[in-house]
Design a protein around this motif. Structure first.
Motif, PDB file in Angstrom:
ATOM      1  N   PRO A  97      47.156  45.700  37.763  1.00  0.00           N
ATOM      2  CA  PRO A  97      48.396  45.419  37.808  1.00  0.00           C
ATOM      3  C   PRO A  97      48.951  45.864  39.478  1.00  0.00           C
ATOM      4  O   PRO A  97      49.722  45.121  39.824  1.00  0.00           O
ATOM      5  CB  PRO A  97      49.259  46.312  36.992  1.00  0.00           C
ATOM      6  CG  PRO A  97      48.046  46.226  35.840  1.00  0.00           C
ATOM      7  CD  PRO A  97      46.845  46.427  36.623  1.00  0.00           C
ATOM      8  N   ASP A  98      48.444  46.821  39.966  1.00  0.00           N
ATOM      9  CA  ASP A  98      49.069  47.144  41.252  1.00  0.00           C
ATOM     10  C   ASP A  98      48.553  46.269  42.330  1.00  0.00           C
ATOM     11  O   ASP A  98      49.186  45.896  43.319  1.00  0.00           O
ATOM     12  CB  ASP A  98      48.314  48.553  41.963  1.00  0.00           C
ATOM     13  CG  ASP A  98      48.896  49.900  41.051  1.00  0.00           C
ATOM     14  OD1 ASP A  98      50.095  49.670  40.477  1.00  0.00           O
ATOM     15  OD2 ASP A  98      48.387  51.055  41.063  1.00  0.00           O
ATOM     16  N   SER A  99      47.299  45.624  42.374  1.00  0.00           N
ATOM     17  CA  SER A  99      46.677  44.690  43.169  1.00  0.00           C
ATOM     18  C   SER A  99      47.713  43.306  43.198  1.00  0.00           C
ATOM     19  O   SER A  99      47.530  42.668  44.132  1.00  0.00           O
ATOM     20  CB  SER A  99      45.475  44.456  43.224  1.00  0.00           C
ATOM     21  OG  SER A  99      45.158  43.501  41.802  1.00  0.00           O
ATOM     22  N   LEU A 100      48.207  43.116  41.995  1.00  0.00           N
ATOM     23  CA  LEU A 100      49.081  41.802  41.830  1.00  0.00           C
ATOM     24  C   LEU A 100      50.596  42.293  41.628  1.00  0.00           C
ATOM     25  O   LEU A 100      51.451  41.427  41.365  1.00  0.00           O
ATOM     26  CB  LEU A 100      48.718  41.345  40.608  1.00  0.00           C
ATOM     27  CG  LEU A 100      47.243  40.770  40.460  1.00  0.00           C
ATOM     28  CD1 LEU A 100      47.101  40.260  39.008  1.00  0.00           C
ATOM     29  CD2 LEU A 100      46.999  39.549  41.312  1.00  0.00           C
ATOM     30  N   SER A 101      51.059  43.519  42.115  1.00  0.00           N
ATOM     31  CA  SER A 101      52.243  43.939  42.167  1.00  0.00           C
ATOM     32  C   SER A 101      53.353  43.060  43.089  1.00  0.00           C
ATOM     33  O   SER A 101      54.438  42.868  42.941  1.00  0.00           O
ATOM     34  CB  SER A 101      52.567  45.443  42.618  1.00  0.00           C
ATOM     35  OG  SER A 101      52.056  45.494  43.856  1.00  0.00           O
TER      36      SER A 101
END
Length: 171
Positions: A97-101
Motif C-alpha cells: 500500500p505504501d508503494s501505491l500511496s
C-alpha cells in the motif's frame, strides 16, 4: 363447364395470395450493412498507428524495462492516464500500500489499476486488495506483457486507467 374452367384458373391465384399472406414482407425493417462496407470502414481505422502525441503508448517490454512512445525506460513504471513515473518496487513482494500511496491523492480517480506482476501472475495480498478498493479503483493483476496491452487498449478508449508495472524479468 365455363364455371369449372374459371374455378381452375382461379386456384393458382388463390395459392399465390395465400403464400403472400403467410409470409408478409416486413415494412419497417432496415437492411443490414454489407460486409464489404463494414470491412472497408474497419480498414480505415488503425488504433495502433494513429495514437495522439500526448497519449502514452507502450511499444515494447524487456527483461529490465519498457519502451513508451519511442523512449526506453529501465525499471518499474507507474502510469496514471498519460502521466509516466519511475516506481520503486523491483519485485512483486515490494508492492505494498505504501508503494501505491500516490493513488490516495490522484484525481480523477482511475477506474482500474492494472498491476503488471513481471513474468508470472502472482496472487495479490488481501491487505493490498483492500487498500486499492479503498481508493475507489478496481484491480487487475496480470503478467506485465498483458498489463501493457490492456493499458494501451483502455487508454486508447479514453478511459481513466492506471498501471503499476514491474519489468518482465522481475521475480
Amino acid at each position: 363447364m365455363g364455371l369449372r374452367a374459371r374455378g381452375v384458373g382461379a386456384l393458382p391465384n388463390l395459392i399465390r395470395s395465400l403464400r403472400k399472406e403467410a409470409h408478409p414482407k416486413p415494412t419497417n425493417q432496415q437492411s443490414l450493412p454489407s460486409l464489404r462496407r463494414a470491412f472497408s470502414l474497419y480498414d480505415q481505422i488503425n488504433l495502433i498507428d494513429n495514437v495522439p502525441d500526448d497519449q502514452l503508448r507502450f511499444q515494447r517490454y524487456t527483461e529490465t524495462g519498457f519502451r513508451v512512445n519511442g523512449v526506453d525506460y529501465e525499471g518499474s513504471l507507474l502510469c496514471v492516464g498519460n502521466m509516466l513515473m519511475s516506481w520503486a518496487p523491483t519485485k512483486f513482494s515490494h508492492v505494498t500500500p505504501d508503494s501505491l500511496s500516490v493513488f490516495q491523492i490522484v484525481r480523477p480517480i482511475p477506474e482500474i489499476l492494472i498491476l503488471g506482476t513481471g513474468r508470472n501472475i502472482e496472487p495479490v495480498d488481501p491487505e493490498l486488495r483492500r487498500f486499492i478498493r479503498s481508493t475507489g479503483m478496481k484491480l487487475e493483476a496480470v503478467d506485465s506483457r498483458n498489463a501493457i496491452s490492456t493499458y494501451n487498449i483502455l487508454n486508447e478508449e479514453g478511459r481513466i486507467v492506471a498501471a503499476a508495472l514491474l519489468p518482465y524479468g522481475a521475480s
